[in-house]
Write an enzyme that holds these catalytic residues in place. Structure first.
Site, PDB file in Angstrom:
ATOM      1  N   GLY B  52      -8.532   4.999   4.156  1.00 39.81           N
ATOM      2  CA  GLY B  52      -7.843   3.915   3.478  1.00 39.81           C
ATOM      3  C   GLY B  52      -7.597   4.368   2.050  1.00 39.81           C
ATOM      4  N   ALA B  53      -6.324   4.364   1.638  1.00 37.61           N
ATOM      5  CA  ALA B  53      -5.970   4.955   0.348  1.00 37.61           C
ATOM      6  C   ALA B  53      -6.796   4.392  -0.809  1.00 37.61           C
ATOM      7  CB  ALA B  53      -4.471   4.778   0.100  1.00 37.61           C
ATOM      8  N   ARG B  95      -7.164  15.200   0.641  1.00 39.32           N
ATOM      9  CA  ARG B  95      -6.170  14.527   1.486  1.00 39.32           C
ATOM     10  C   ARG B  95      -4.864  14.521   0.682  1.00 39.32           C
ATOM     11  NH1 ARG B  95      -7.859  10.566   5.241  1.00 39.32           N
ATOM     12  NH2 ARG B  95      -5.739  10.765   6.061  1.00 39.32           N
ATOM     13  N   ASP B 243      -0.039   4.229   1.917  1.00 39.75           N
ATOM     14  CA  ASP B 243      -0.767   5.275   1.203  1.00 39.75           C
ATOM     15  C   ASP B 243      -0.009   5.726  -0.029  1.00 39.75           C
ATOM     16  OD1 ASP B 243      -1.646   5.398   4.171  1.00 39.75           O
ATOM     17  OD2 ASP B 243      -3.232   6.393   3.032  1.00 39.75           O
TER      18      ASP B 243
END
Lengths: 358, 358
Positions: B52-53, B95, B243
């Protein structure tokens, strides 16, 4: 009896029993179940030991033979027909959406009706011959579908497919997957992508396995990646099978087909639906009349016996959907190819063949 | 420190370590990992312990504190800043797609730059305060998002959501899921459907779990059933998080978002994207410039550690996709709601706030 027709054939007939390849276990394990009764066949169809509309139809035809053998042995003289018809009815109810099941059983019923005057042994023999013929017809139809479908593809095609429509789903080399394998043999396939096809993962388990055996380059994607694939990876074709084509050309097929067809149209990806004519249901006007099988939530919420979601979670699990005919560019049948299928064109092909055989 | 803010908070800070709820194991098992170093944090982010961003951004901010504590203790006087900046760089690379990770680390770097003249203890103290503030800002932003988003919904809304955007994905009550829960508290939700969200199944594992705890009626569907759901079950809204929002309003979000947004438009289902402003990346012009993270095939070809496909099978596994701004009806941020987002409107909101705080 048909073991030699195709190395992958998931349904084989042995005179007094059926062998079914248990597709729930593939590709991890190759196990065959021996089906000795109509009840065992119904259970196998319902529990997805065998799946794919044509393969279900063939299994049902052989199951009608098993039922007849059992009823004729048990019953006093002519009393067995009625009990057998009840067996047939129970078979039809095992899966509601695919029409091939209904078609095959109705065809077996017609066979027995035609032989009503014969003695029991002759009746049983004719039923067996008829089931074998239904199987052989599917094998021949598959071959023809593959040729007709592959002709539509250009060189270096990049193709997406959904679910499994290969040898494992049929009696022969498959429908949509038969087209893809044939096109690959003709040098027309650059890359195939296979939707994994939740919830049963026929794509990652079965289609990938079949394509690899045919040496066709294949990459699996999750189902929700189809639109992004089309937007970024130059896909030419979406090629699928079907469980039922209604008279107007609507397509009942594995859940997810409608979504894939819709996004194909949005990205200019051509769509092809490949079916034996036994999948065409002239008696159902449109997709709105097709009963969509709803199955238990657990198929979505668990995986191979392992729980994914919270105990008590709920799911909506329709296992088929309807694609409107307007989203279909080509309907490929062994009787011929229909571009932009609609009721008029489907009925024309139906009549054409009817008059040709008259 | 933040344990009390939200019972589900997946990231908590304890002065010299982070606690992360291992989301890979939910809902079967609730296990917390203690993160004592920046390397452990990088591994946890890469391995999806935390996802989850916004939650990744908060974790990264705290990881910057851990890195500073370690570098300051090891190094001779002022030499630790450069090593710390290298730690920050490695964090950012954990990420690539979510912008919050980059944003949080850059914010921590600015914090240390601003305190360059202070002594080491003060610098460490300021970094810690800043990380706590980033977390608190996300909590406050979530509350505001929920109010603004819920206002858009009419009574008896039927909503589809994708992935998990709740407390587990953020520092607070969530983004898209915060809107849904708030709307439910306001009596506006009739039914929620949650995409299971392959390959990691955040929908069936996490979203269903969070909604049940909030007593919101939820049914899980497979991702490919979204279009059929919209065609047959009267869906009013598709509500998702993101995101990264680029300057023109394009949405980078979990793979499958683009497909769901595309079919929503086809069915007249309104779409809402809910993000804290830290997810808006003014410096990236459009989705075409966003790096889409490709992950290993095994995530697609296995299911919760259990192999699905043949050994040796291949898969294409992009874990995000880009939805063009044109498919977004409402972009909800804590700074305000933008209908039909585009570059002009996003920049206007950016400038408005900048001039308000000037």
């Amino acid at each position: 009896m048909h073991d030699k027709l195709n190395v992958f054939s998931p349904v084989t007939w042995h005179g007094s029993h059926i062998h079914l390849l248990d597709q729930r276990l593939l590709p991890r394990s190759e196990q065959w179940l021996q089906i000795d009764s109509v009840d065992a066949a119904i259970e196998a169809i319902r529990d997805l030991v065998v799946r794919g509309a044509p393969a279900i139809g063939i299994t049902a035809a052989y199951a009608c033979v098993l039922a007849a053998q059992s009823r004729a042995a048990d019953a006093t003289s002519s009393g067995w027909h009625e009990l057998w018809l009840q067996d047939c009815q129970r078979l039809i109810l095992a899966r509601p959406t695919a029409v091939n099941l209904h078609w095959a059983v109705a065809s077996m019923q017609q066979c027995l009706a035609d032989a009503a005057q014969a003695d029991v042994q002759t009746q049983l023999q004719k039923l067996q011959q008829h089931a074998v013929q239904i199987h052989a017809q599917d094998v021949a139809a598959n071959q023809r579908l593959a040729v007709l479908g592959a002709e539509l593809l250009q060189a270096r095609s990049r193709v997406l497919t959904h679910c499994n429509t290969g040898a494992l789903a049929t009696g022969g080399i498959g429908t949509a997957l038969g087209v893809i394998v044939r096109a690959h043999q003709d040098g027309k396939i650059e890359q195939v992508f296979a939707d994994e096809t939740r919830p049963w993962l026929q794509g990652s388990r079965l289609t990938e396995w079949e394509l690899q055996r045919a040496e066709v380059p294949c990459q699996v994607i999750i189902d929700s990646a189809a639109a992004w694939l089309m937007a970024t990876r130059n896909i030419d074709w979406l090629i699928v099978g079907a469980d039922r084509i209604t008279a107007n050309g609507d397509v009942a097929n594995k859940i997810g087909t409608y979504q894939a067809m819709l996004v194909a149209r949005q990205h200019g990806v051509k769509t092809m639906v490949v079916v034996p004519w036994s999948t065409v249901d002239i008696n159902t006007a449109s997709g709105a009349e097709v009963e969509i099988e709803l199955r238990q939530a657990d198929e979505v919420l668990s995986f191979q016996g392992q729980r994914v979601a919270r105990a008590g979670a709920q799911a909506w699990n329709p296992v088929f959907d309807i694609t409107p005919a307007a989203l279909v560019d080509y309907l490929v049948t062994e009787r011929g190819v229909i571009a932009a299928p609609n009721q008029q064109r489907i009925l024309a092909l139906q009549r054409e063949r009817a008059s040709a055989t008259a």
